[in-house]
Design a protein around this motif. Structure first.
Motif, PDB file in Angstrom:
ATOM      1  N   ILE A 223       1.033  -1.127  -0.174  1.00 56.07           N
ATOM      2  CA  ILE A 223       0.002   0.121  -0.087  1.00 56.07           C
ATOM      3  C   ILE A 223       0.788   1.150   0.007  1.00 56.07           C
ATOM      4  O   ILE A 223       1.686   1.326   0.980  1.00 56.07           O
ATOM      5  CB  ILE A 223      -1.005   0.125   1.277  1.00 56.07           C
ATOM      6  CG1 ILE A 223      -1.835  -1.246   1.190  1.00 56.07           C
ATOM      7  CG2 ILE A 223      -1.641   1.271   1.290  1.00 56.07           C
ATOM      8  CD1 ILE A 223      -2.835  -1.407   2.428  1.00 56.07           C
TER       9      ILE A 223
ATOM     10  N   TRP B 296      -7.300   1.855  -1.402  1.00 50.78           N
ATOM     11  CA  TRP B 296      -6.108   1.793  -0.975  1.00 50.78           C
ATOM     12  C   TRP B 296      -5.427   1.652  -2.369  1.00 50.78           C
ATOM     13  O   TRP B 296      -5.695   0.844  -3.301  1.00 50.78           O
ATOM     14  CB  TRP B 296      -5.848   0.462  -0.230  1.00 50.78           C
ATOM     15  CG  TRP B 296      -6.422   0.885   1.085  1.00 50.78           C
ATOM     16  CD1 TRP B 296      -7.064   2.039   1.602  1.00 50.78           C
ATOM     17  CD2 TRP B 296      -6.783  -0.205   2.167  1.00 50.78           C
ATOM     18  NE1 TRP B 296      -7.608   1.760   2.803  1.00 50.78           N
ATOM     19  CE2 TRP B 296      -7.498   0.591   3.357  1.00 50.78           C
ATOM     20  CE3 TRP B 296      -6.125  -1.300   2.467  1.00 50.78           C
ATOM     21  CZ2 TRP B 296      -7.768  -0.087   4.285  1.00 50.78           C
ATOM     22  CZ3 TRP B 296      -6.390  -2.058   3.532  1.00 50.78           C
ATOM     23  CH2 TRP B 296      -7.265  -1.352   4.540  1.00 50.78           C
TER      24      TRP B 296
ATOM     25  N   ILE C 262      -3.517   6.461  -0.252  1.00 45.95           N
ATOM     26  CA  ILE C 262      -4.697   6.099   0.274  1.00 45.95           C
ATOM     27  C   ILE C 262      -5.610   7.256  -0.161  1.00 45.95           C
ATOM     28  O   ILE C 262      -5.243   8.486  -0.002  1.00 45.95           O
ATOM     29  CB  ILE C 262      -5.229   6.111   1.560  1.00 45.95           C
ATOM     30  CG1 ILE C 262      -4.256   4.884   2.190  1.00 45.95           C
ATOM     31  CG2 ILE C 262      -6.501   5.803   2.129  1.00 45.95           C
ATOM     32  CD1 ILE C 262      -4.272   4.661   3.982  1.00 45.95           C
TER      33      ILE C 262
END
Length: 174
Positions: free
Chosen positions: A123, A135, A126
């Motif tokens: 990740i 994400w 966001i």
């Protein structure tokens, strides 16, 4: 004391010192309650310049409108466009891992894999486009995958192993 970004000042609102805030908190009605204290900081810095007490809060379209006790007119707030708003988090605070969810900084960098252990990526960002967060996952070959943060996709989060288990529904990955 640690500080977390909860919003960015994007513009002024009216002539009485109100500010338009692009929030990065999923609970603005809690963070921006009258009487709460936020801290003003230069963009992307975690060192507060001043403490601000909230006088009023309202939502307008996709922005939050805040008024602080320190400012009474547009001339006082004009200079703070582009600055960040931070909230103080105690090192041992129960707020860090609440039942309501995780902070963005906790999610960033987590490894993403499928239920059968296949590595998807990491990740790296966001996004908050609307109803739910998205994400951004970067794969080893630099492909970008956008995962909606919904129960149908995010199956488990293991903070001790720093990983997220997902179900890649049709259309998410080419």
């Amino acid at each position: 004391m640690r500080y977390l970004k909860v919003g960015k000042i994007v513009n002024t609102q009216g002539l009485k010192g109100e500010l338009r805030i692009q929030s990065v908190t999923d609970q603005p009605e809690v963070r921006y309650k009258k009487g709460n204290v936020l801290f003003l900081a230069h963009a992307d810095e975690k060192t507060p310049l001043m403490e601000l007490k909230i006088v009023s809060y309202r939502r307008q379209k996709n922005l939050d409108i805040l008024k602080f006790d320190s400012f009474n007119n547009i001339n006082q707030v004009e200079q703070y466009k582009g600055y960040d708003l931070l909230v103080a988090i105690e090192e041992n605070s129960d707020e860090i891992n609440t039942e309501d969810g995780l902070y963005y900084f906790e999610i960033m960098g987590l490894t993403v894999e499928t239920a059968n252990g296949q590595l998807v990526g990491t990740i790296t960002d966001i996004l908050s486009p609307g109803a739910n967060d998205v994400w951004v996952v970067t794969t080893d070959n630099k492909q970008t995958i956008y995962l909606p943060a919904i129960k149908d996709v995010i199956k488990a989060i293991d903070m001790s192993e720093r990983k997220v288990v997902v179900e890649l529904i049709e259309g998410l990955v080419e």
